[in-house]
Write an enzyme that holds these catalytic residues in place. Structure first.
Site, PDB file in Angstrom:
ATOM      1  N   ASN A 283      12.554   0.466  -2.960  1.00 41.16           N
ATOM      2  CA  ASN A 283      11.396   0.771  -3.797  1.00 41.16           C
ATOM      3  C   ASN A 283      11.039   2.249  -3.615  1.00 41.16           C
ATOM      4  OD1 ASN A 283       8.666   1.122  -4.697  1.00 41.16           O
ATOM      5  ND2 ASN A 283       8.375  -1.091  -4.622  1.00 41.16           N
TER       6      ASN A 283
ATOM      7  N   ARG B  61       0.974  16.566  -5.732  1.00 45.01           N
ATOM      8  CA  ARG B  61       1.033  18.033  -5.849  1.00 45.01           C
ATOM      9  C   ARG B  61       1.272  18.495  -7.286  1.00 45.01           C
ATOM     10  NH1 ARG B  61       2.127  21.925  -1.753  1.00 45.01           N
ATOM     11  NH2 ARG B  61       1.679  23.957  -2.674  1.00 45.01           N
TER      12      ARG B  61
ATOM     13  N   HIS C 214       7.470  -0.054  -9.260  1.00 42.73           N
ATOM     14  CA  HIS C 214       6.306  -0.885  -9.564  1.00 42.73           C
ATOM     15  C   HIS C 214       5.248  -0.018 -10.230  1.00 42.73           C
ATOM     16  CE1 HIS C 214       3.472  -4.305  -8.054  1.00 42.73           C
ATOM     17  NE2 HIS C 214       2.977  -3.721  -9.133  1.00 42.73           N
TER      18      HIS C 214
ATOM     19  N   ARG D 299       1.943   0.908 -12.098  1.00 44.07           N
ATOM     20  CA  ARG D 299       0.617   0.303 -12.253  1.00 44.07           C
ATOM     21  C   ARG D 299      -0.113   0.991 -13.400  1.00 44.07           C
ATOM     22  NH1 ARG D 299       1.604  -0.598  -6.691  1.00 44.07           N
ATOM     23  NH2 ARG D 299       1.026  -2.722  -6.077  1.00 44.07           N
TER      24      ARG D 299
ATOM     25  N   HIS E 243       1.479   6.261  -8.930  1.00 43.90           N
ATOM     26  CA  HIS E 243       2.761   6.612  -8.305  1.00 43.90           C
ATOM     27  C   HIS E 243       3.832   6.583  -9.394  1.00 43.90           C
ATOM     28  CE1 HIS E 243       2.499   2.252  -7.975  1.00 43.90           C
ATOM     29  NE2 HIS E 243       1.675   2.324  -6.952  1.00 43.90           N
TER      30      HIS E 243
ATOM     31  N   GLU F 196       8.906  -4.241 -11.142  1.00 44.06           N
ATOM     32  CA  GLU F 196       7.921  -5.256 -10.786  1.00 44.06           C
ATOM     33  C   GLU F 196       6.531  -4.831 -11.218  1.00 44.06           C
ATOM     34  OE1 GLU F 196       8.654  -5.593  -6.576  1.00 44.06           O
ATOM     35  OE2 GLU F 196       7.186  -4.040  -6.099  1.00 44.06           O
TER      36      GLU F 196
ATOM     37  N   HIS G 113       7.905  -6.562   0.614  1.00 39.25           N
ATOM     38  CA  HIS G 113       6.577  -5.984   0.786  1.00 39.25           C
ATOM     39  C   HIS G 113       6.348  -5.426   2.177  1.00 39.25           C
ATOM     40  CE1 HIS G 113       2.223  -5.354   0.833  1.00 39.25           C
ATOM     41  NE2 HIS G 113       2.358  -5.201  -0.474  1.00 39.25           N
ATOM     42  N   ASP G 114       6.580  -6.179   3.249  1.00 33.09           N
ATOM     43  CA  ASP G 114       6.288  -5.659   4.587  1.00 33.09           C
ATOM     44  C   ASP G 114       7.467  -5.776   5.536  1.00 33.09           C
ATOM     45  OD1 ASP G 114       3.510  -4.627   4.777  1.00 33.09           O
ATOM     46  OD2 ASP G 114       3.031  -6.605   3.965  1.00 33.09           O
TER      47      ASP G 114
END
Length: 237
Positions: free
Chosen positions: A7, A18, A43, A45, A50, A70, A190-191
């Site tokens: 990801n 920046r 991903h 949003r 991002h 995603e 995810h983690d």
């Protein structure tokens, strides 16, 4: 071997902080593949803090491995995915203002909605995955909704892993077996990190793919992107 999809959202976060185009998201995607990564995940949003929607469109021309997009299937997201036609779309029930993904779908309450969205993507030959918590009823609901795969949300595993890794992974192994019995493919993400991914891979049957971003990029600050990707690949064999 479980595939590693990287990801690259955090690369875009750094770029956006920046302005300009440094670091270059497209070049990083090329480098990830050159270093052995077997997929690219993004991903986007709604606030595009991002990865931007245009990034996802542009990356379709760059990515030569699997491309996984995603996100929450709001109309703008659905239209973008149908235009890009990535290898896989992973549906995540993010609130619009969520800092990061923090729960899986309630595949029982939202089964009708998911069924319609999944069918539309599958009609367009896009492999589908649904982000779920490690609860058996949610696996059953995902299967009834018609998804190709599930993605197991691994925050609970990562949190408990340092204290009791066997207890931490147990519900994931159980849900994975149920998913296999239901004819679903299994992803996770995810983690996961260099610390905990190998044990997860060893204990969770049928794990096809992991999607890792935040930990991998943070680890790369110290160890280098190419080196970290190779370390993940070794752990996922």
């Amino acid at each position: 071997m479980t595939k590693l999809s990287v990801n690259i959202n955090k690369i875009a976060t750094l770029r956006n902080s920046r302005g300009g185009n440094t670091p270059d998201v497209q070049q990083v995607a090329r480098d990830v593949e050159r270093f052995g990564g077997q997929g690219i995940t993004v991903h986007p949003r709604p606030d595009e803090r991002h990865i931007r929607y245009q990034d996802a469109i542009d990356l379709q021309q760059i990515v030569t491995t699997e491309f996984n997009i995603e996100g929450n299937p709001i109309p703008k997201f659905v239209d973008m995915v149908l235009a890009v036609k990535p290898t896989q779309v992973t549906l995540v029930p993010d609130a619009i203002d969520a800092i990061t993904s923090n729960s899986g779908w309630d595949t029982i309450t939202h089964q009708g909605f998911l069924k319609d969205i999944l069918a539309e993507f599958k009609r367009n030959n896009i492999r589908t995955s649904v982000f779920v918590d490690p609860q058996e009823k949610m696996i059953e609901g995902a299967a009834l909704a018609g998804t190709d795969r599930i993605e197991l949300y691994t925050e609970a595993y990562a949190t408990e892993y340092p204290n009791d890794k066997k207890n931490a992974v147990a519900p994931y192994a159980k849900c994975a077996q149920l998913a296999l019995d239901s004819g679903l493919g299994i992803n996770a993400g995810h983690d996961l990190s260099l610390d905990n991914v190998q044990f997860f891979k060893q204990q969770v049957p049928g794990l096809l793919e992991v999607s890792i971003g935040h930990a991998l990029i943070c680890e790369s600050l110290y160890l280098g992107l190419e080196n970290v990707i190779q370390m993940y690949l070794h752990r996922l064999k």
